[in-house]
Design a protein around this motif. Structure first.
Motif, short mmCIF file in Angstrom:
data_model
loop_
_atom_site.label_atom_id
_atom_site.label_comp_id
_atom_site.label_asym_id
_atom_site.label_seq_id
_atom_site.Cartn_x
_atom_site.Cartn_y
_atom_site.Cartn_z
N VAL A 170 16.37 39.08 8.05
CA VAL A 170 17.19 39.66 9.11
C VAL A 170 18.37 38.74 9.43
O VAL A 170 19.51 39.18 9.58
CB VAL A 170 16.36 39.92 10.39
CG1 VAL A 170 17.26 40.39 11.53
CG2 VAL A 170 15.27 40.95 10.11
N ALA A 171 18.09 37.43 9.50
CA ALA A 171 19.14 36.46 9.79
C ALA A 171 20.20 36.45 8.69
O ALA A 171 21.41 36.45 8.97
CB ALA A 171 18.53 35.07 9.95
N LEU A 172 19.76 36.48 7.44
CA LEU A 172 20.71 36.47 6.32
C LEU A 172 21.57 37.73 6.32
O LEU A 172 22.78 37.68 6.09
CB LEU A 172 19.96 36.32 5.00
CG LEU A 172 19.16 35.03 4.80
CD1 LEU A 172 18.37 35.09 3.49
CD2 LEU A 172 20.08 33.82 4.81
N GLY A 173 20.93 38.87 6.55
CA GLY A 173 21.68 40.12 6.59
C GLY A 173 22.67 40.15 7.75
O GLY A 173 23.79 40.66 7.60
N THR A 174 22.27 39.60 8.89
CA THR A 174 23.16 39.54 10.05
C THR A 174 24.38 38.68 9.75
O THR A 174 25.50 39.00 10.15
CB THR A 174 22.41 38.98 11.27
OG1 THR A 174 21.29 39.84 11.56
CG2 THR A 174 23.32 38.94 12.49
N ILE A 175 24.17 37.57 9.06
CA ILE A 175 25.29 36.71 8.66
C ILE A 175 26.28 37.49 7.82
O ILE A 175 27.50 37.44 8.04
CB ILE A 175 24.78 35.46 7.89
CG1 ILE A 175 24.01 34.54 8.82
CG2 ILE A 175 25.95 34.72 7.24
CD1 ILE A 175 23.30 33.40 8.12
#
Length: 335
Positions: free
Chosen positions: A112-117
């Motif tokens: 989720v964090a990587l996609g948000t970035i």
């Protein structure tokens, strides 16, 4: 062929032409029938279970890619996000000694964090999503290689294997997971305001802005969902293989986009369905499976897969052309 038969065929063609999901579903059924005729080994239980697990991984990524394509974006870093999430979850299990299932959840959150970035880079800096995610693909892969030095993370606890290798009856757990995910995705895009906004953004971003839709927020959310589903595929792969590897997901970006296009999702946005994307993923996996079963020369595998994919993509256009010619003939007869 008599008049009734012609009318019946015409009606079927008309229905399939209007419903791309039904058409692609028919293609999948016909492909399976042909495959069974070609090789009886296709129906072997072990082969079917292996096929369903393959469909699950590509299907999860394809569903996320579908949501992005619906808003006119795409993500080419899905494979490296999956592998990095798998490496992160694997390290938590093996090096940090954290409970395997908690590590599984933390691995998903890392996705989720990587996609948000990715989403923030695209929206805040107004960058092209394809170019941005190509760059981030290199970043995530580099981080993975720095962490692992190119070595697989092994000694994964056995207790987590059930998620990747286990079955309920004869149905693999990953396949059940992807069916749940596609059901949730369908409800999301058809029954919620955010889902309807996704289609609105894909049809016209300026019009969506005028309507007061928070376009950038929804775009970031969609990238975050893509990261989550990529991480879920990566963690399922970890639980299936018993190791976390930097090499997983290398062909997922192109396969997920191909699955969406086969499933009737327009690259320009605003048209498509998660169900169609999953069916498209199934078509790709069945093709790969039958190529292996019949012993096609490895050098021809990509060519054969590409030809079948092109045929599947072309069918809706062919039916559309047939309908247009039929309308033109009717108009000409009336005149």
């Amino acid at each position: 062929m008599n008049v009734m038969q012609k009318k019946s065929f015409s009606d079927i063609a008309s229905i399939l032409g209007r419903n791309s999901t039904a058409l692609i579903g028919l293609v999948l059924v016909l492909l399976i029938v042909v495959t069974v005729i070609i090789t009886p080994f296709f129906l072997d239980l072990f082969n079917l279970q292996s096929l369903m697990r393959d469909i699950s991984l590509i299907g999860l990524v394809a569903i996320g890619q579908c949501l992005l394509l619906l808003i006119g974006e795409l993500d080419l870093s899905v494979g490296t996000m999956a592998s990095l999430a798998g490496i992160f979850g694997g390290l938590l299990m093996t090096k940090a000694g954290i409970d395997p299932y908690l590590s599984f959840v933390l691995g998903l959150l890392s996705g989720v964090a990587l996609g948000t970035i990715n989403g923030l880079l695209v929206t805040k800096l107004r960058l092209n999503s394809m170019v941005t995610t190509i760059g981030m693909q290199g970043v995530y892969y580099g981080i993975t290689m720095v962490i692992t030095k190119g070595k697989a993370i092994t000694q994964i606890p056995d207790s987590i294997f059930f998620i990747g290798k286990g079955d309920i009856g004869t149905i693999p757990i990953p396949f059940i997971i992807v069916l749940i995910v596609v059901a949730v995705a369908v409800v999301f895009v058809t029954k919620t305001k955010t889902g309807r906004y996704i289609y609105a953004i894909g049809n016209s971003k300026p019009a969506a802005h005028i309507l007061g839709i928070k376009v950038d927020n929804i775009r970031v959310l969609t990238f975050a969902i893509m990261g989550f589903l990529s991480a879920l595929a990566g963690m399922l792969c970890l639980a299936r293989l018993g190791s976390a590897q930097a090499s997983i997901g290398t062909n997922w970006p192109m396969n997920s986009i191909a699955a969406c296009v086969i499933g009737g999702v327009l690259l320009t946005g605003g048209v498509g369905s998660p169900i169609g994307s999953l069916i498209g993923a199934a078509i790709i996996c069945v093709i790969s499976n039958v190529i292996v079963l019949v012993g096609v020369d490895p050098y021809w595998q990509s060519a054969v897969s590409g030809i079948v994919v092109l045929i599947a993509i072309a069918l809706p256009s062919v039916l559309s052309i047939v309908r247009e010619k039929k309308k033109a003939n009717i108009i000409a007869e009336k005149q």
